[in-house]
Design an enzyme around this catalytic site. Structure first.
Site, PDB file in Angstrom:
ATOM      1  N   ASN A 100       3.298  -3.816  -0.835  1.00  5.72           N
ATOM      2  CA  ASN A 100       4.140  -3.686  -2.332  1.00  5.72           C
ATOM      3  C   ASN A 100       4.152  -5.047  -3.065  1.00  5.72           C
ATOM      4  O   ASN A 100       4.160  -6.028  -2.564  1.00  5.72           O
ATOM      5  CB  ASN A 100       5.430  -3.440  -1.771  1.00  5.72           C
ATOM      6  CG  ASN A 100       5.586  -1.855  -1.038  1.00  5.72           C
ATOM      7  OD1 ASN A 100       4.614  -1.098  -0.980  1.00  5.72           O
ATOM      8  ND2 ASN A 100       6.532  -1.654  -0.287  1.00  5.72           N
ATOM      9  N   HIS A 117      -1.039  -7.663  -1.888  1.00  6.64           N
ATOM     10  CA  HIS A 117      -1.368  -7.324  -3.225  1.00  6.64           C
ATOM     11  C   HIS A 117      -0.712  -8.128  -4.467  1.00  6.64           C
ATOM     12  O   HIS A 117      -0.503  -7.612  -5.372  1.00  6.64           O
ATOM     13  CB  HIS A 117      -1.294  -5.734  -3.491  1.00  6.64           C
ATOM     14  CG  HIS A 117      -2.170  -5.043  -2.715  1.00  6.64           C
ATOM     15  ND1 HIS A 117      -1.934  -3.768  -2.194  1.00  6.64           N
ATOM     16  CD2 HIS A 117      -3.292  -5.293  -1.869  1.00  6.64           C
ATOM     17  CE1 HIS A 117      -2.712  -3.154  -1.579  1.00  6.64           C
ATOM     18  NE2 HIS A 117      -3.692  -4.054  -1.067  1.00  6.64           N
TER      19      HIS A 117
HETATM   20  C1  BV8 Z   1     -11.274  -4.859  -2.633  1.00  3.44           C
HETATM   21  C2  BV8 Z   1      -1.581  -3.637  -7.183  1.00  3.44           C
HETATM   22  C3  BV8 Z   1     -13.058  -6.003  -2.167  1.00  3.44           C
HETATM   23  C4  BV8 Z   1      -1.644  -3.206  -8.445  1.00  3.44           C
HETATM   24  C5  BV8 Z   1      -3.026  -2.103  -5.646  1.00  3.44           C
HETATM   25  C6  BV8 Z   1     -13.597  -0.019   1.165  1.00  3.44           C
HETATM   26  C7  BV8 Z   1     -13.233  -1.158   1.587  1.00  3.44           C
HETATM   27  C8  BV8 Z   1     -13.016  -2.401   0.742  1.00  3.44           C
HETATM   28  C9  BV8 Z   1     -12.574  -1.826  -0.599  1.00  3.44           C
HETATM   29  C10 BV8 Z   1     -12.488  -0.307  -0.595  1.00  3.44           C
HETATM   30  C11 BV8 Z   1     -13.084   0.570   0.172  1.00  3.44           C
HETATM   31  N1  BV8 Z   1     -12.984   1.447  -0.652  1.00  3.44           N
HETATM   32  C12 BV8 Z   1     -12.703   1.690  -1.707  1.00  3.44           C
HETATM   33  C13 BV8 Z   1     -12.418   0.244  -1.943  1.00  3.44           C
HETATM   34  C14 BV8 Z   1     -11.830  -0.101  -3.364  1.00  3.44           C
HETATM   35  C15 BV8 Z   1     -10.317  -0.150  -3.357  1.00  3.44           C
HETATM   36  C16 BV8 Z   1      -9.645   1.111  -2.717  1.00  3.44           C
HETATM   37  O1  BV8 Z   1      -9.116   0.782  -1.509  1.00  3.44           O
HETATM   38  N2  BV8 Z   1      -9.515   1.946  -3.179  1.00  3.44           N
HETATM   39  C17 BV8 Z   1      -8.813   3.084  -2.898  1.00  3.44           C
HETATM   40  C18 BV8 Z   1      -7.955   3.730  -3.702  1.00  3.44           C
HETATM   41  C19 BV8 Z   1     -10.006   4.185  -2.336  1.00  3.44           C
HETATM   42  N3  BV8 Z   1      -9.713  -1.318  -2.804  1.00  3.44           N
HETATM   43  C20 BV8 Z   1      -9.733  -2.336  -3.603  1.00  3.44           C
HETATM   44  O2  BV8 Z   1     -10.246  -2.611  -4.753  1.00  3.44           O
HETATM   45  C21 BV8 Z   1      -9.088  -3.674  -3.128  1.00  3.44           C
HETATM   46  N4  BV8 Z   1     -10.028  -4.754  -3.406  1.00  3.44           N
HETATM   47  O3  BV8 Z   1     -11.498  -4.064  -1.733  1.00  3.44           O
HETATM   48  O4  BV8 Z   1     -11.926  -5.926  -2.972  1.00  3.44           O
HETATM   49  C22 BV8 Z   1     -14.052  -6.428  -2.943  1.00  3.44           C
HETATM   50  C23 BV8 Z   1     -13.828  -6.932  -4.301  1.00  3.44           C
HETATM   51  C24 BV8 Z   1     -14.668  -7.494  -4.910  1.00  3.44           C
HETATM   52  C25 BV8 Z   1     -16.110  -7.632  -4.513  1.00  3.44           C
HETATM   53  C26 BV8 Z   1     -16.414  -7.229  -3.299  1.00  3.44           C
HETATM   54  C27 BV8 Z   1     -15.223  -6.531  -2.434  1.00  3.44           C
HETATM   55  C28 BV8 Z   1      -7.711  -4.041  -3.952  1.00  3.44           C
HETATM   56  C29 BV8 Z   1      -6.916  -2.868  -3.427  1.00  3.44           C
HETATM   57  C30 BV8 Z   1      -5.444  -3.286  -4.253  1.00  3.44           C
HETATM   58  C31 BV8 Z   1      -5.296  -2.416  -5.417  1.00  3.44           C
HETATM   59  N5  BV8 Z   1      -3.846  -2.804  -5.876  1.00  3.44           N
HETATM   60  N6  BV8 Z   1      -1.725  -2.474  -6.323  1.00  3.44           N
HETATM   61  C32 BV8 Z   1      -0.325  -2.310  -8.777  1.00  3.44           C
HETATM   62  O5  BV8 Z   1       0.595  -1.892  -7.989  1.00  3.44           O
HETATM   63  O6  BV8 Z   1      -0.285  -1.972 -10.173  1.00  3.44           O
HETATM   64  S1  BV8 Z   1      -2.894  -1.033  -4.671  1.00  3.44           S
HETATM   65  C33 BV8 Z   1      -1.654   0.044  -4.687  1.00  3.44           C
HETATM   66  O7  BV8 Z   1      -1.730   0.974  -3.749  1.00  3.44           O
HETATM   67  C34 BV8 Z   1      -0.296  -0.616  -4.279  1.00  3.44           C
HETATM   68  O8  BV8 Z   1      -0.391  -1.899  -3.836  1.00  3.44           O
HETATM   69  C35 BV8 Z   1       0.354   0.269  -3.235  1.00  3.44           C
HETATM   70  O9  BV8 Z   1       0.864  -0.372  -2.235  1.00  3.44           O
HETATM   71  C36 BV8 Z   1      -1.045   0.503  -2.686  1.00  3.44           C
HETATM   72  C37 BV8 Z   1      -0.821   1.603  -1.399  1.00  3.44           C
HETATM   73  O10 BV8 Z   1      -0.434   2.829  -1.836  1.00  3.44           O
HETATM   74  P1  BV8 Z   1       0.906   3.033  -0.895  1.00  3.44           P
HETATM   75  O11 BV8 Z   1       1.798   1.896  -0.619  1.00  3.44           O
HETATM   76  O12 BV8 Z   1       0.495   3.643   0.384  1.00  3.44           O
HETATM   77  O13 BV8 Z   1       1.908   4.051  -1.788  1.00  3.44           O
HETATM   78  P2  BV8 Z   1       1.438   5.506  -1.682  1.00  3.44           P
HETATM   79  O14 BV8 Z   1       2.493   6.003  -3.117  1.00  3.44           O
HETATM   80  O15 BV8 Z   1       0.002   5.718  -1.792  1.00  3.44           O
HETATM   81  O16 BV8 Z   1       2.094   6.291  -0.279  1.00  3.44           O
HETATM   82  C38 BV8 Z   1       3.407   6.119  -0.349  1.00  3.44           C
HETATM   83  C39 BV8 Z   1       3.666   6.724   1.076  1.00  3.44           C
HETATM   84  O17 BV8 Z   1       4.914   6.535   1.517  1.00  3.44           O
HETATM   85  C40 BV8 Z   1       3.289   8.184   1.361  1.00  3.44           C
HETATM   86  O18 BV8 Z   1       2.586   8.338   2.467  1.00  3.44           O
HETATM   87  C41 BV8 Z   1       4.686   8.980   1.239  1.00  3.44           C
HETATM   88  O19 BV8 Z   1       4.628   9.932   2.253  1.00  3.44           O
HETATM   89  C42 BV8 Z   1       5.492   7.822   1.958  1.00  3.44           C
HETATM   90  N7  BV8 Z   1       6.847   7.836   1.671  1.00  3.44           N
HETATM   91  C43 BV8 Z   1       7.654   8.243   0.292  1.00  3.44           C
HETATM   92  N8  BV8 Z   1       8.740   8.346   0.608  1.00  3.44           N
HETATM   93  C44 BV8 Z   1       9.056   7.941   1.860  1.00  3.44           C
HETATM   94  C45 BV8 Z   1       7.818   7.666   2.666  1.00  3.44           C
HETATM   95  N9  BV8 Z   1       7.782   7.300   3.983  1.00  3.44           N
HETATM   96  C46 BV8 Z   1       8.805   6.937   4.408  1.00  3.44           C
HETATM   97  N10 BV8 Z   1      10.143   6.930   4.012  1.00  3.44           N
HETATM   98  C47 BV8 Z   1      10.304   7.254   2.677  1.00  3.44           C
HETATM   99  N11 BV8 Z   1      11.514   7.599   2.095  1.00  3.44           N
END
Ligand code: BV8
Length: 251
Positions: A100, A117
């Site tokens: 977060n 992040h």
């Molecule tokens: C990178 C900042 C390497 C911006 C964010 C494999 C390996 C490495 C990389 C990758 C890979 N596959 C794909 C990639 C690329 C990419 C990636 O992972 N893409 C995904 C979408 C497939 N990763 C990257 O680009 C990362 N960098 O890998 O660099 C590299 C770079 C250059 C050269 C070579 C290598 C960077 C990733 C960071 C991106 N930035 N945020 C912004 O916030 O605006 S990510 C964004 O998603 C947020 O940070 C957030 O925290 C994050 C994850 O989301 P969640 O926190 O899980 O939130 P979400 O809504 O998804 O889920 C909420 C959950 O809570 C749900 O499950 C829900 O059921 C639950 N919930 C809801 N209410 C409650 C609850 N649970 C309990 N109680 C409740 N009340």
């Protein structure tokens, strides 16, 4: 009531990690990313949360982050954040590893935090590196650096960007030695952060997922508690206090 096995894990655990995602802040009123009312449901990451989009339209992206900063400042840490503050004193070693950027763990009073992040309260100039953190940044509607005229960007990790090395190394080291990792409110789809619970599982630590729905992690979690972060984290802290009272750690 926590499962018997989990109570035994809590009794024995000395080193713990809380790995948090947007779900822990949902109860503070901050929209998650991938839920129905999630941020991404209105906007797509490629539109705003990446460097190219920022260079293409710095004003739009900067205004979106200024809006999100306003939303986070209007919100308050909730009982889930507060429970993690108490958890710091209930283990020999404890760290929060958060995805977060909403600054709520800091505002709740947690001390040992790895922000994978970045943090929406931190900004810097692309031209000269000058930092613009917290309130001082707000009255700058053009998002340009008064020192050099360069573009000011949020100090957060966009898709395709590397995670801050020091934060990532802290998180990896903690996962390597954790007896237990609480995985709280994350959809576990963003990498490399989502690798961390696998690391704990691989080295024999216990993975405790707390989520209102199933995720790709549910199948490897030792315990998957279905429900609100605040409910389960408060219950876990109460149990830890009870267990720690009867002798610091029972085998
Ligand atoms: C990178 C900042 C390497 C911006 C964010 C494999 C390996 C490495 C990389 C990758 C890979 N596959 C794909 C990639 C690329 C990419 C990636 O992972 N893409 C995904 C979408 C497939 N990763 C990257 O680009 C990362 N960098 O890998 O660099 C590299 C770079 C250059 C050269 C070579 C290598 C960077 C990733 C960071 C991106 N930035 N945020 C912004 O916030 O605006 S990510 C964004 O998603 C947020 O940070 C957030 O925290 C994050 C994850 O989301 P969640 O926190 O899980 O939130 P979400 O809504 O998804 O889920 C909420 C959950 O809570 C749900 O499950 C829900 O059921 C639950 N919930 C809801 N209410 C409650 C609850 N649970 C309990 N109680 C409740 N009340």
């Amino acid at each position: 009531m926590l499962p018997e096995g989990l109570q035994r894990t809590l009794a024995r655990a000395r080193k713990a990690v809380a790995f948090t995602g947007a779900g822990i802040s949902a109860e503070s009123g901050i929209p998650t990313f991938r839920g129905d009312d999630g941020l991404w449901s209105k906007l797509r990451p490629e539109e705003l949360a990446n460097f190219d989009a920022f260079l293409r339209n710095p004003q739009l992206v900067s205004e979106w982050y200024a809006h999100r900063r306003h939303v986070t400042r209007e919100s308050r840490p909730n009982p889930a954040h507060d429970a993690l503050v108490e958890m710091e004193d209930l283990f020999d070693k404890f760290i929060i590893v958060t995805q977060n950027i909403d600054n709520l763990h800091r505002r709740a009073g947690s001390k040992n935090i790895a922000e994978l992040h970045g943090n929406i309260e931190r900004n810097y100039c692309l031209g000269c590196g000058a930092r613009y953190d917290g309130e001082e940044f707000e009255d700058n509607p053009t998002f340009t650096c008064p020192k050099c005229g360069g573009l000011i960007r949020p100090d957060i990790v966009w898709f395709g960007e590397m995670l801050p090395t020091e934060e990532w190394e802290k998180a990896e080291a903690a996962a390597e030695e954790a007896d237990v990792m609480f995985v709280v409110g994350t959809s576990a789809v963003v990498y490399p952060a989502a690798e961390l619970p696998m690391t704990v599982n691989r080295q024999g630590g216990k993975v405790v997922e707390i989520n209102i729905e199933e995720t790709p992690l549910t199948r490897i979690a030792d315990y998957s508690l279905r429900g609100q972060a605040s409910v389960f984290l408060v219950e876990i802290v109460e149990k830890l206090k009870e267990l720690r009272k009867v002798g610091k750690y029972t085998e």
